[in-house]
Design a protein around this motif. Structure first.
Motif, PDB file in Angstrom:
ATOM      1  N   MET A 146      -3.956  11.086  -2.806  1.00 29.64           N
ATOM      2  CA  MET A 146      -5.067  11.285  -1.880  1.00 29.64           C
ATOM      3  C   MET A 146      -5.137  10.056  -0.979  1.00 29.64           C
ATOM      4  SD  MET A 146      -7.401  13.486  -1.042  1.00 29.64           S
ATOM      5  CE  MET A 146      -7.662  14.514  -2.489  1.00 29.64           C
ATOM      6  N   LEU A 147      -4.594  10.195   0.218  1.00 30.51           N
ATOM      7  CA  LEU A 147      -4.490   9.039   1.125  1.00 30.51           C
ATOM      8  C   LEU A 147      -5.839   8.686   1.737  1.00 30.51           C
ATOM      9  CD1 LEU A 147      -1.143   9.904   2.933  1.00 30.51           C
ATOM     10  CD2 LEU A 147      -1.497   8.222   1.116  1.00 30.51           C
ATOM     11  N   GLN A 148      -6.075   7.412   1.831  1.00 33.32           N
ATOM     12  CA  GLN A 148      -7.295   6.912   2.464  1.00 33.32           C
ATOM     13  C   GLN A 148      -7.054   6.732   3.965  1.00 33.32           C
ATOM     14  OE1 GLN A 148     -10.027   6.683   0.569  1.00 33.32           O
ATOM     15  NE2 GLN A 148      -8.730   7.367  -1.158  1.00 33.32           N
ATOM     16  N   ALA A 149      -8.120   6.601   4.687  1.00 33.37           N
ATOM     17  CA  ALA A 149      -8.016   6.389   6.134  1.00 33.37           C
ATOM     18  C   ALA A 149      -7.186   5.145   6.416  1.00 33.37           C
ATOM     19  CB  ALA A 149      -9.413   6.244   6.738  1.00 33.37           C
ATOM     20  N   GLY A 150      -6.288   5.250   7.350  1.00 31.23           N
ATOM     21  CA  GLY A 150      -5.444   4.130   7.723  1.00 31.23           C
ATOM     22  C   GLY A 150      -4.136   4.067   6.971  1.00 31.23           C
ATOM     23  N   SER A 151      -3.931   4.960   5.997  1.00 30.23           N
ATOM     24  CA  SER A 151      -2.676   4.943   5.222  1.00 30.23           C
ATOM     25  C   SER A 151      -1.841   6.203   5.463  1.00 30.23           C
ATOM     26  CB  SER A 151      -2.973   4.783   3.729  1.00 30.23           C
ATOM     27  OG  SER A 151      -3.808   5.825   3.263  1.00 30.23           O
TER      28      SER A 151
END
Length: 246
Positions: A119-124
């Motif tokens: 689950m990618l976070q913002a900016g990744s």
């Protein structure tokens, strides 16, 4: 001609039968196969039956037993040739974005050469892996699933399924000659690169190994775990969201 054949057989064998036996020809139509079987049986009966059995007290049951033991029926079993291998021919290729049932993206872990569902976070977002999906003509066009090969975009890495410790497992393999995947024979080891894509909804699909039926590409319930093969009964996510990119 039929009556002549019956007469000739009776005349030919009656004088040669052991004492106490008589030959009676039925009036049912007789084929050459029946004639051959009868001659074989009588020859063996005349040559190999003990005199103690050949007497006036010789019963129908004795005759039946001897006939059944004497008759030899030849069965020709046709050799079952193996079916000719079928060919999977590539028809096209397009990039696609892939997420699992929990909307997690695929990330390449270089040190283990594995894909993880994260689950990618913002900016990744730059960690997200995109796949090139090559489509193939199915040997049986009536099937609902379509063969595909899955490669990581901008690399020579392809997903494959082969056994490890006798269990089908998912691997990332480097394919130096991508043209070798243009046509894949069903008896070729390259079948490990093929998966059957079956659509179950809008952009929702399952990906089953072509080499190992009922084994699917899947993700774990926990985050940041390897993408693996599993059977339908496993407690894992098998549905994948596949969106074609322009």
């Amino acid at each position: 001609m039929e009556s002549m054949m019956k007469c000739n057989i009776s005349q030919m064998w009656s004088p040669k039968l052991p004492k106490g036996l008589d030959l009676e020809i039925s009036h049912h139509p007789m084929t050459m196969k029946h004639v051959a079987n009868l001659i074989i049986a009588l020859e063996r009966l005349r040559a190999g039956t003990p005199e103690s059995v050949l007497s006036t007290e010789f019963s129908d049951e004795n005759l039946l037993d001897i006939m059944l033991e004497s008759l030899v029926e030849e069965y020709i079993v046709p050799e079952l040739g193996s079916a000719a291998p079928v060919q999977y021919s590539r028809t096209g290729e397009y990039p696609c974005s892939v997420t699992d049932g929990q909307k997690r993206s695929l990330v390449l872990v270089q040190n283990s050469m594995e894909l993880h569902a994260v689950m990618l976070q913002a900016g990744s977002e730059n960690r997200k892996v995109y796949l090139n999906m090559a489509t193939y003509v199915h040997p049986s066009p009536s099937t609902e699933a379509r063969p595909v090969a899955l490669g990581i975009k901008d690399t020579n890495l392809y997903l494959s399924c082969h056994k490890k410790d006798d269990v089908p497992t998912l691997h990332l393999e480097a394919v130096e000659d991508k043209s070798s995947l243009q046509r894949i024979s069903s008896d070729s080891d390259l079948v490990r690169f093929l998966f059957y894509k079956r659509d179950t909804g809008l952009n929702i699909s399952t990906l089953m190994s072509a080499r190992f039926p009922d084994w699917y590409i899947s993700t774990a319930e926990q985050d940041n775990k390897p993408v693996e093969m599993c059977m339908e009964s496993a407690n894992r996510y098998r549905t994948i969201n596949i969106q074609r990119q322009s």
